[in-house]
Design a protein around this motif. Structure first.
Motif, PDB file in Angstrom:
ATOM      1  N   PHE A 103     116.191 -48.314  43.489  1.00 19.17           N
ATOM      2  CA  PHE A 103     114.926 -47.606  43.315  1.00 19.17           C
ATOM      3  C   PHE A 103     114.016 -48.355  42.339  1.00 19.17           C
ATOM      4  N   ALA A 104     114.591 -48.821  41.234  1.00 26.53           N
ATOM      5  CA  ALA A 104     113.804 -49.561  40.245  1.00 26.53           C
ATOM      6  C   ALA A 104     113.216 -50.830  40.865  1.00 26.53           C
ATOM      7  N   ALA A 105     114.013 -51.520  41.694  1.00 31.08           N
ATOM      8  CA  ALA A 105     113.516 -52.725  42.371  1.00 31.08           C
ATOM      9  C   ALA A 105     112.379 -52.372  43.322  1.00 31.08           C
ATOM     10  N   GLY A 106     112.524 -51.252  44.026  1.00 30.84           N
ATOM     11  CA  GLY A 106     111.452 -50.789  44.909  1.00 30.84           C
ATOM     12  C   GLY A 106     110.193 -50.445  44.136  1.00 30.84           C
ATOM     13  N   HIS A 107     110.361 -49.817  42.965  1.00 31.47           N
ATOM     14  CA  HIS A 107     109.204 -49.487  42.121  1.00 31.47           C
ATOM     15  C   HIS A 107     108.458 -50.754  41.710  1.00 31.47           C
ATOM     16  N   ILE A 108     109.204 -51.790  41.362  1.00 33.42           N
ATOM     17  CA  ILE A 108     108.574 -53.054  40.948  1.00 33.42           C
ATOM     18  C   ILE A 108     107.754 -53.642  42.098  1.00 33.42           C
ATOM     19  N   CYS A 109     108.275 -53.541  43.306  1.00 38.22           N
ATOM     20  CA  CYS A 109     107.508 -53.998  44.476  1.00 38.22           C
ATOM     21  C   CYS A 109     106.249 -53.166  44.656  1.00 38.22           C
ATOM     22  N   TYR A 110     106.366 -51.863  44.462  1.00 41.59           N
ATOM     23  CA  TYR A 110     105.184 -51.006  44.546  1.00 41.59           C
ATOM     24  C   TYR A 110     104.142 -51.405  43.497  1.00 41.59           C
ATOM     25  N   ILE A 111     104.601 -51.697  42.292  1.00 40.53           N
ATOM     26  CA  ILE A 111     103.685 -52.116  41.229  1.00 40.53           C
ATOM     27  C   ILE A 111     102.903 -53.354  41.668  1.00 40.53           C
ATOM     28  N   ALA A 112     103.619 -54.325  42.241  1.00 39.02           N
ATOM     29  CA  ALA A 112     102.969 -55.545  42.728  1.00 39.02           C
ATOM     30  C   ALA A 112     101.980 -55.225  43.848  1.00 39.02           C
ATOM     31  N   PHE A 113     102.360 -54.320  44.733  1.00 33.35           N
ATOM     32  CA  PHE A 113     101.493 -53.954  45.856  1.00 33.35           C
ATOM     33  C   PHE A 113     100.224 -53.256  45.378  1.00 33.35           C
ATOM     34  N   PHE A 114     100.388 -52.256  44.516  1.00 30.60           N
ATOM     35  CA  PHE A 114      99.231 -51.489  44.051  1.00 30.60           C
ATOM     36  C   PHE A 114      98.254 -52.343  43.248  1.00 30.60           C
ATOM     37  N   THR A 115      98.785 -53.169  42.356  1.00 31.10           N
ATOM     38  CA  THR A 115      97.911 -53.982  41.512  1.00 31.10           C
ATOM     39  C   THR A 115      97.255 -55.117  42.285  1.00 31.10           C
ATOM     40  N   THR A 116      97.857 -55.501  43.400  1.00 28.23           N
ATOM     41  CA  THR A 116      97.209 -56.488  44.276  1.00 28.23           C
ATOM     42  C   THR A 116      95.983 -55.879  44.949  1.00 28.23           C
ATOM     43  N   LEU A 117      96.121 -54.628  45.358  1.00 30.51           N
ATOM     44  CA  LEU A 117      95.015 -53.941  46.028  1.00 30.51           C
ATOM     45  C   LEU A 117      93.929 -53.515  45.049  1.00 30.51           C
ATOM     46  N   PHE A 118      94.347 -52.973  43.913  1.00 30.65           N
ATOM     47  CA  PHE A 118      93.405 -52.451  42.929  1.00 30.65           C
ATOM     48  C   PHE A 118      93.789 -52.987  41.549  1.00 30.65           C
ATOM     49  N   PRO A 119      93.070 -53.983  41.052  1.00 30.29           N
ATOM     50  CA  PRO A 119      93.391 -54.575  39.746  1.00 30.29           C
ATOM     51  C   PRO A 119      93.422 -53.527  38.634  1.00 30.29           C
ATOM     52  N   VAL A 120      94.195 -53.813  37.609  1.00 28.96           N
ATOM     53  CA  VAL A 120      94.379 -52.880  36.496  1.00 28.96           C
ATOM     54  C   VAL A 120      93.033 -52.543  35.854  1.00 28.96           C
ATOM     55  N   SER A 121      92.795 -51.262  35.665  1.00 26.77           N
ATOM     56  CA  SER A 121      91.547 -50.774  35.077  1.00 26.77           C
ATOM     57  C   SER A 121      91.849 -49.852  33.900  1.00 26.77           C
ATOM     58  N   THR A 122      90.804 -49.325  33.312  1.00 28.74           N
ATOM     59  CA  THR A 122      90.977 -48.371  32.211  1.00 28.74           C
ATOM     60  C   THR A 122      91.744 -47.146  32.662  1.00 28.74           C
ATOM     61  N   LEU A 123      91.482 -46.688  33.889  1.00 28.50           N
ATOM     62  CA  LEU A 123      92.187 -45.518  34.421  1.00 28.50           C
ATOM     63  C   LEU A 123      93.687 -45.770  34.488  1.00 28.50           C
ATOM     64  N   HIS A 124      94.077 -46.978  34.894  1.00 29.94           N
ATOM     65  CA  HIS A 124      95.497 -47.324  34.920  1.00 29.94           C
ATOM     66  C   HIS A 124      96.130 -47.159  33.543  1.00 29.94           C
ATOM     67  N   MET A 125      95.459 -47.681  32.533  1.00 29.06           N
ATOM     68  CA  MET A 125      96.007 -47.645  31.175  1.00 29.06           C
ATOM     69  C   MET A 125      96.087 -46.217  30.640  1.00 29.06           C
ATOM     70  N   VAL A 126      95.055 -45.415  30.927  1.00 28.09           N
ATOM     71  CA  VAL A 126      95.069 -44.017  30.480  1.00 28.09           C
ATOM     72  C   VAL A 126      96.227 -43.269  31.150  1.00 28.09           C
ATOM     73  N   CYS A 127      96.395 -43.490  32.447  1.00 28.48           N
ATOM     74  CA  CYS A 127      97.500 -42.842  33.170  1.00 28.48           C
ATOM     75  C   CYS A 127      98.843 -43.261  32.595  1.00 28.48           C
ATOM     76  N   LEU A 128      98.990 -44.547  32.292  1.00 27.32           N
ATOM     77  CA  LEU A 128     100.257 -45.039  31.753  1.00 27.32           C
ATOM     78  C   LEU A 128     100.566 -44.391  30.412  1.00 27.32           C
TER      79      LEU A 128
END
Length: 211
Positions: free
Chosen positions: A85-110
């Motif tokens: 699951f953790a490996a899958g999450h890391i792939c999702y992280i790569a996928f999402f950030t490829t589509l939508f670069p890290v923004s202020t909203l990302h940091m606030v959510c984190l």
């Protein structure tokens, strides 16, 4: 259009009830098979998109394959399943950030997700016990993945909204799962965990069609 309705229906109305039935009947291998098939329903639209629309979707396909494997193995070995699951999450992280670069909203959510998770784990620390270190690693990866997903809302697109909703549902599902691991819970909680989980995966999979 039919398969866009049919896949969620198969996932939630066929695979989920059969998984619950066979698990209750102590037929774990058969139950795990249907559990995995539910996640594979989300894999199909991602695979179609990867083959015909955008090669970036292969990252999402890999994530779903890892999660499908984790769904089966988790019924027999929690540590290997959590690792997949953790490996899958890391792939999702790569996928999402490829589509939508890290923004202020990302940091606030984190920040919000990490703070909420830390508070929950501190409150449940006695029940978690010696598993705290492993839990912290997994939860940290989960928080980053969900924050990257919810942050996609900043893209103001159909794909971004679907991913954001999926990320929120994934966090809710895992939060309920974590509580069930360390505290007793009524059977409807198991249904709630799986419904929110499958809906999250379906949203991730179908988002690929709108990139």
């Amino acid at each position: 259009m039919i398969w866009k309705i049919g896949l969620p229906a198969i996932c939630l109305l066929v695979c989920l009830p059969l998984f619950m039935y066979y698990k209750k009947s102590l037929q774990y291998a058969l139950g795990a098979m249907f559990k995995t098939c539910g996640t594979l329903c989300a894999l199909i639209p991602a695979l179609v998109a990867a083959l015909r629309l955008d090669p970036h979707c292969w990252i999402c396909v890999i994530a779903l394959v890892l999660h499908a494997a984790a769904d089966y193995i988790l019924e027999f070995n929690m540590y290997i399943g959590a690792g997949l699951f953790a490996a899958g999450h890391i792939c999702y992280i790569a996928f999402f950030t490829t589509l939508f670069p890290v923004s202020t909203l990302h940091m606030v959510c984190l920040i919000c997700l990490v703070a909420l998770s830390a508070a929950i784990m501190w409150r449940w620390r006695q029940n978690i016990g010696k598993k705290m270190s492993l839990m912290a690693v997994y939860v940290g990866i989960l928080c980053v993945m969900c924050a990257c997903a919810v942050g996609c809302f900043s893209g103001a697109s159909t794909a971004g909204i679907l991913i954001a909703c999926g990320g929120a549902l994934f966090f809710v599902s895992d939060a309920m799962l974590c509580r069930r691991l360390f505290f007793s819970a009524p059977r409807p909680v198991d249904w709630a965990i799986m419904i929110t989980y499958y809906c999250a995966q379906l949203l991730f999979g179908f988002s690929c069609l709108y990139i």
